[in-house]
Write an enzyme that holds these catalytic residues in place. Structure first.
Site, mmCIF file in Angstrom:
data_model
loop_
_atom_site.group_PDB
_atom_site.id
_atom_site.type_symbol
_atom_site.label_atom_id
_atom_site.label_comp_id
_atom_site.label_asym_id
_atom_site.label_seq_id
_atom_site.Cartn_x
_atom_site.Cartn_y
_atom_site.Cartn_z
ATOM 1 N N LYS A 37 0.700 -0.784 -0.155
ATOM 2 C CA LYS A 37 0.068 0.256 0.094
ATOM 3 C C LYS A 37 0.607 0.715 -0.282
ATOM 4 C CE LYS A 37 -1.743 3.120 2.887
ATOM 5 N NZ LYS A 37 -1.729 4.030 2.601
ATOM 6 N N GLY B 197 6.801 4.811 8.510
ATOM 7 C CA GLY B 197 5.469 6.221 9.205
ATOM 8 C C GLY B 197 6.605 6.533 10.320
ATOM 9 N N SER B 198 4.731 6.950 10.826
ATOM 10 C CA SER B 198 4.820 8.131 12.089
ATOM 11 C C SER B 198 5.347 6.361 13.079
ATOM 12 C CB SER B 198 3.874 8.891 12.446
ATOM 13 O OG SER B 198 3.266 7.967 12.722
ATOM 14 N N THR B 199 6.589 6.735 14.546
ATOM 15 C CA THR B 199 6.471 5.852 15.680
ATOM 16 C C THR B 199 4.816 6.165 16.412
ATOM 17 O OG1 THR B 199 7.773 6.778 15.844
ATOM 18 C CG2 THR B 199 7.145 6.070 17.628
ATOM 19 N N GLY C 213 3.124 3.453 14.262
ATOM 20 C CA GLY C 213 3.327 1.857 14.681
ATOM 21 C C GLY C 213 3.270 1.328 15.835
ATOM 22 N N GLU D 296 9.560 0.427 10.724
ATOM 23 C CA GLU D 296 10.488 1.720 10.329
ATOM 24 C C GLU D 296 10.105 2.772 11.108
ATOM 25 O OE1 GLU D 296 14.341 1.197 10.092
ATOM 26 O OE2 GLU D 296 13.928 0.202 8.128
ATOM 27 N N CYS E 209 13.303 10.599 7.285
ATOM 28 C CA CYS E 209 12.761 10.462 8.501
ATOM 29 C C CYS E 209 14.660 9.947 9.804
ATOM 30 C CB CYS E 209 12.284 8.237 8.778
ATOM 31 S SG CYS E 209 13.770 7.194 7.855
ATOM 32 N N GLU F 263 9.270 15.599 15.836
ATOM 33 C CA GLU F 263 9.801 14.997 14.800
ATOM 34 C C GLU F 263 9.219 15.845 13.974
ATOM 35 O OE1 GLU F 263 9.005 10.958 12.370
ATOM 36 O OE2 GLU F 263 10.798 11.315 11.233
#
Lengths: 484, 291
Positions: free
Chosen positions: A189, A240-242, A245, A262, A296, A394
C-alpha cells in the site's frame, strides 16, 4: 570569519526545467493478480501535484473487500513463487532492476511531479537506488542458505507492506525486493499522496511477466492500511510515524503475524571543533534539507561545539542563502515542494511553536516562492533548549534545531536524550573520538564525516522507538525469512 | 538425627546483587510433591519489579562495556557455580516435580551446558551476526551488534531451571542486563539461582531474579517503559498478548517462544546465535574511505 562573494542577482540561474513529456492516465485502478482492476469500493480520490495544487490523476481507494481480494491473490501466488527454482526468481528481480534503469528518466519525472521532490534528487538518488535494491536482492534469491549459517531459509508467506510518501518508489523497492528474493508474495500500500510511481512499477511487473499475484498494489489512505494490517497476512512491514507503528504493534499482538517497523527520528548531528568545518556545513545542509527535510533520518538536531558555533552559523547562513527553492522539475532546484497541504501546515505550526518557545528563527534563503503550490523556506532555529518541542518532536520538514555543547560527554548525553534512535552524525578529524562517540550513540545508523548515505547492501533501521528490524544488507533479509 | 526439626528457610528475591525480602512483606509456601512444606519464597510486588528494573539499568552500561571475553568468563563462572550446586538443584527439582531424580539431574546438567555454550558465544556472535558491507561508493561501512538494554525474562513453569537459564544466557552474553520472573509453580530453582549469580562475579544489577505471581508481574513488565525487550516462554495466550502489546508502549523487542518438553533439550535450536539475535541492535557505521 566566513566570507561570501556577493553577486546580487547578476548570476541568477536560468530556468532549466526537465522537458521530456511523460504520459499519465486519468485514473489508475488497483493492481491485483497481474491486472489493473476497478475497485469494488467504487471510490476514487485525486492525487495532487504539490507544486501546482492541480490534480494529476485519480487513484482507487481500496476498501476491506479490495484488500482481501489482493491478499487472496498473493496467497494463491505464494506456492508457485516460493516453489520456483531460486535462480529463476532471481532473474525476475534482475529483469525488474533493468527495466527500472531503462525507464528511470520517466519515473524520476513522475516522482517529482507526484511528490514534489527536486528532479536532481529523484534522478540521482531515488531511481538509481531503487534499481540497485532489485539488483542487490536478486542475487540473494539463490544464496539464502548461506545468509544464516546452520539454518535452512524459507519464506514467511504473504507480506503486507505499508510505505510513506517521502521516497515513494524507493520505499516500494526497499520493501518489495527483499520480500520477493526470499520467496514471499506481497500486497503493497503506497501513501495516498504518492501512489503514481508504485503503479508505474506495476506496469514494469507486467512488462517483465512477473507471475500474477506475486505483487499486488492497493491504493488508499489509513483505512486501507488498517484493512491490510488486519487481513490474512503473515507479515507486516510498515514505514511511517512512531504513533501509527505503536498502534500496529498493539493491533498485531497475539496474532502470530511478524512485524517490522521503520519509524520516526530526531537524529543528532554533532560537529566537534576539530572537524573540517566546510565539509561539516555541507553535511549539515544535506542532513536536514535533503528532500525538503521529509526524511526519517534527517539530522534535525544540530549540536555544535561552543568554540566554533559562530563560524558554523556564519557559514550555514551563506550556504542557506544559496539554496534554491522552487519548481521540482527544474534541474537547479535544491528544495522542491512540500508533499501536501497537511504537511505544510504541520511545518508552519512548528515554526510558530519555535518562535513562541523563544528560539530564534534564521531564514537566509532568498528564493522567491511560486504563487501556487506548497512551499517552505529552509530555516534553522538557534538558541534551542533541550526541552523545546523543536528539539524533541519529529517535524519532517526543512527546519533545523541548533544547540551547543562544551564536552564530548555533554554532546553524547544530549544526543541520546530522545526516545528515538534512528541515525546520528559525527564530524571530527580524530579517529579515536569517532569510534568512541559512534559506539556510544544510540542509533541504528551512524554517519561519520558524512551524512545521509544509503546503499542496498547497508542495513538501515533504528534503535528504541525508531522501530525494529533492518532493511538492506544481509540483516535486512531476516525479516522476510523463516529459519528452520 | 531422626526427629530433628528442620530449619525452614524463606528464600528471598535477588535484586542489585542483594537478597531483599519483598517490600510488600508477602510470601508464599512451597510444597513438595508429597504435600509437605519445603520452604517459603518471597512474592515480588510491582515495587520490587520496578526496583529490579532500576537496578538492571544501573548494571547495564558497565556490563555492556566489559570486553566480550570478560562476559564469557563470567558466564563460564556461572556454569562452574551451578555445577557446584547441582546436587542442591537436583534435590529441589526432584522433590517438587514428578519424574524423579534422574529427570532433575538431566535438567540441571543441561542448564550447565547452556551456560557453557553461551560463555563461548560471547566473543563470537558479533563475528557471525555482524559484517562489513560493500557499498557502492568511497566509504568504509560495517554493521555491528550492540545490546538492546534491559530485558525482561518470563521463565516457564515447565523445566523451571533449564527454561530460566536458557532464556537468560543468550541475553546476558550480548551485554544486556536482565530482570527475570521465575516459575511460580516451582519457584525454588529461581531462588537458588540468585545464590549462583551472587557468587559468580556477575556484577550487581546485571541479573535480577524475582519470584511471585508470574502473570501479574509479566503484565507489569510488559507496560514498563524502561524495559527494552522481553524474552518469554511457557505463557498462556492472554499473557502472550499482553507481552506483545508491550511493544506498543515503547517499541520493546518481544520474543515469546513456543517451546515445551523436549524442545528445551534441542541444542541445535537453543544453542544457536539466533537466540541472541532478538536482543541485539544492529548499528551500521559509515566513514569516507577517500580523502
Amino acid at each position: 570569519m566566513a566570507q561570501s562573494l556577493q553577486f546580487e542577482h547578476k548570476w541568477d540561474y536560468a530556468p532549466a526545467p526537465e522537458k521530456i513529456p511523460v504520459q499519465i492516465d486519468d485514473r489508475y485502478g488497483l493492481f491485483i493478480n497481474g491486472r489493473f482492476i476497478e475497485p469494488a469500493s467504487d471510490k476514487w480520490a485525486d492525487s495532487i501535484n504539490p507544486a501546482t495544487e492541480q490534480s494529476l490523476f485519480k487513484f482507487a481507494v481500496a476498501d476491506q473487500s479490495d484488500v482481501e481480494t489482493a491478499v487472496a491473490a498473493a496467497r494463491k501466488a505464494l506456492p508457485g513463487w516460493s516453489g520456483l527454482p531460486a535462480q529463476e526468481r532471481a532473474k525476475y528481480l534482475f529483469r525488474i532492476a533493468r527495466r527500472i534503469q531503462e525507464r528511470s528518466r520517466e519515473l524520476a519525472i513522475l516522482e517529482s511531479m507526484d511528490g514534489g521532490k527536486p528532479i536532481k534528487e529523484s534522478r540521482d538518488i531515488d531511481l538509481p537506488e531503487a534499481a540497485k535494491h532489485f539488483f542487490y536482492h536478486a542475487g540473494w534469491a539463490d544464496k539464502l542458505d548461506y545468509a544464516f549459517p546452520g539454518r535452512k531459509a524459507g519464506p514467511v508467506g504473504v507480506c503486507g507492506q505499508i510505505i510513506p510518501w517521502n521516497f515513494p518508489l524507493l520505499m516500494a523497492a526497499w520493501k518489495i525486493a527483499p520480500a520477493l528474493a526470499c520467496g514471499n508474495t506481497v500486497v503493497l500500500k503506497p501513501a495516498e499522496t504518492t501512489s503514481l510511481t508504485a503503479l508505474r512499477l506495476a506496469e514494469i511487473f507486467q512488462e517483465v511477466e512477473l507471475p500474477p499475484g506475486v505483487v499486488n498494489i492497493v491504493t488508499g489512505a489509513g483505512q486501507t492500511g488498517s484493512a491490510l494490517a488486519t487481513a490474512d497476512i503473515n507479515k507486516l512491514a510498515f514505514t511511517g510515524s512512531t504513533q501509527v507503528g505503536k498502534l500496529l504493534a498493539r493491533q498485531l499482538a497475539g496474532t502470530g503475524k511478524r512485524l517490522t517497523l521503520e519509524l520516526g527520528g530526531k537524529s543528532p548531528h554533532i560537529i566537534f571543533d576539530d572537524a573540517s568545518i566546510d565539509q561539516a556545513v555541507e553535511g549539515i545542509i544535506s542532513g536536514i534539507y535533503f528532500n525538503q527535510g521529509h526524511v526519517c533520518c534527517a539530522g534535525s538536531r544540530l549540536f555544535v561545539q561552543e568554540s566554533i558555533m559562530s563560524e558554523v552559523l556564519a557559514k550555514l547562513d551563506i550556504r542557506l542563502a544559496s539554496l534554491r527553492v522552487g519548481d521540482p522539475l527544474d534541474k537547479n532546484t535544491d528544495l522542491g515542494a512540500i508533499n501536501s497541504r497537511q504537511q505544510l501546515d504541520k511545518i508552519n505550526e512548528y515554526r510558530k511553536i519555535g518562535v513562541e518557545e523563544g528560539a530564534s528563527l534564521h531564514q537566509p534563503s532568498t528564493s522567491e516562492l511560486p504563487d501556487k503550490g506548497y512551499w517552505s523556506q529552509p530555516c534553522y532555529f538557534a538558541d534551542v533548549q533541550p526541552a523545546h518541542r523543536l528539539a524533541r518532536d519529529e517535524i519532517f520538514g526543512p527546519v533545523l534545531a541548533v544547540m551547543s555543547f562544551r564536552t564530548p560527554e555533554e554532546a553524547l548525553s544530549r544526543a541520546n536524550n530522545t526516545p528515538f534512535g534512528l541515525a546520528a552524525g559525527i564530524w571530527t578529524d580524530k579517529g579515536s573520538k569517532i569510534f568512541d562517540i559512534a559506539a556510544k550513540l544510540k542509533a541504528g545508523v551512524v554517519w561519520c564525516n558524512t551524512y545521509n548515505q544509503f546503499d542496498a547492501s547497508s542495513p538501515f533501521g533504528g534503535f528504541r522507538e525508531s522501530g525494529f528490524g533492518r532493511e538492506g544488507g544481509r540483516q535486512g533479509l531476516r525479516a522476510y525469512l523463516e529459519l528452520s | 538425627m531422626a526427629g530433628r526439626l528442620r530449619v525452614l528457610k524463606t528464600y528471598k528475591l535477588y535484586i542489585n546483587g542483594d537478597f531483599p525480602r519483598s517490600e510488600s512483606g508477602r510470601t508464599s509456601k512451597v510444597l513438595g510433591s508429597d504435600g509437605k512444606l519445603l520452604a517459603h519464597v518471597c512474592k515480588a510486588s510491582r515495587k520490587d519489579l520496578r526496583d529490579a528494573v532500576s537496578a538492571a539499568h544501573s548494571g547495564l552500561s558497565g556490563w555492556a562495556a566489559r570486553t566480550a571475553y570478560n562476559r564469557g568468563q563470567v558466564l563460564y563462572r556461572m556454569a562452574e557455580m551451578l555445577e557446584g550446586k547441582s546436587a542442591e538443584f537436583s534435590d529441589i527439582l526432584s522433590t517438587t516435580i514428578s519424574g524423579g531424580r534422574r529427570r532433575a539431574e538431566r535438567e540441571v546438567g543441561r542448564a550447565i551446558e547452556r551456560l557453557v555454550c553461551f560463555a563461548g558465544w560471547s566473543d563470537k556472535y558479533s563475528q557471525v551476526l555482524g559484517c562489513n558491507n560493500p557499498v557502492a561508493g568511497p566509504f568504509y561501512n560495517f554493521t555491528v551488534p550492540e545490546p538492546t538494554g534491559v530485558i525482561g525474562i518470563v521463565a516457564p513453569d515447565e523445566q523451571p531451571l533449564l527454561g530460566l537459564v536458557s532464556l537468560i544466557a543468550p541475553v546476558l552474553c550480548a551485554g544486556n542486563s536482565v530482570v527475570a520472573i521465575g516459575s511460580d509453580q516451582h519457584p525454588l530453582a529461581t531462588a537458588v539461582m540468585g545464590e549462583v549469580c551472587a557468587t559468580s562475579d556477575v556484577p550487581a544489577g546485571v541479573i535480577n531474579l524475582l519470584t511471585g505471581d508470574r502473570q501479574e508481574l509479566a503484565g507489569i513488565l510488559a507496560d514498563h517503559r524502561e524495559v527494552q525487550g522481553i524474552h518469554a516462554a511457557g505463557v498462556d495466550t492472554d499473557t502472550r498478548i499482553a507481552l506483545e502489546a508491550g511493544a506498543g508502549e515503547n517499541m520493546k523487542r518481544v520474543t515469546v517462544r513456543n517451546i515445551t518438553g523436549k524442545g528445551w533439550y534441542d541444542d541445535r535450536d537453543c544453542h544457536s546465535p539466533y537466540w541472541i539475535e532478538p536482543f541485539i541492535e544492529y548499528k551500521t557505521i559509515w566513514h569516507p574511505s577517500a580523502c
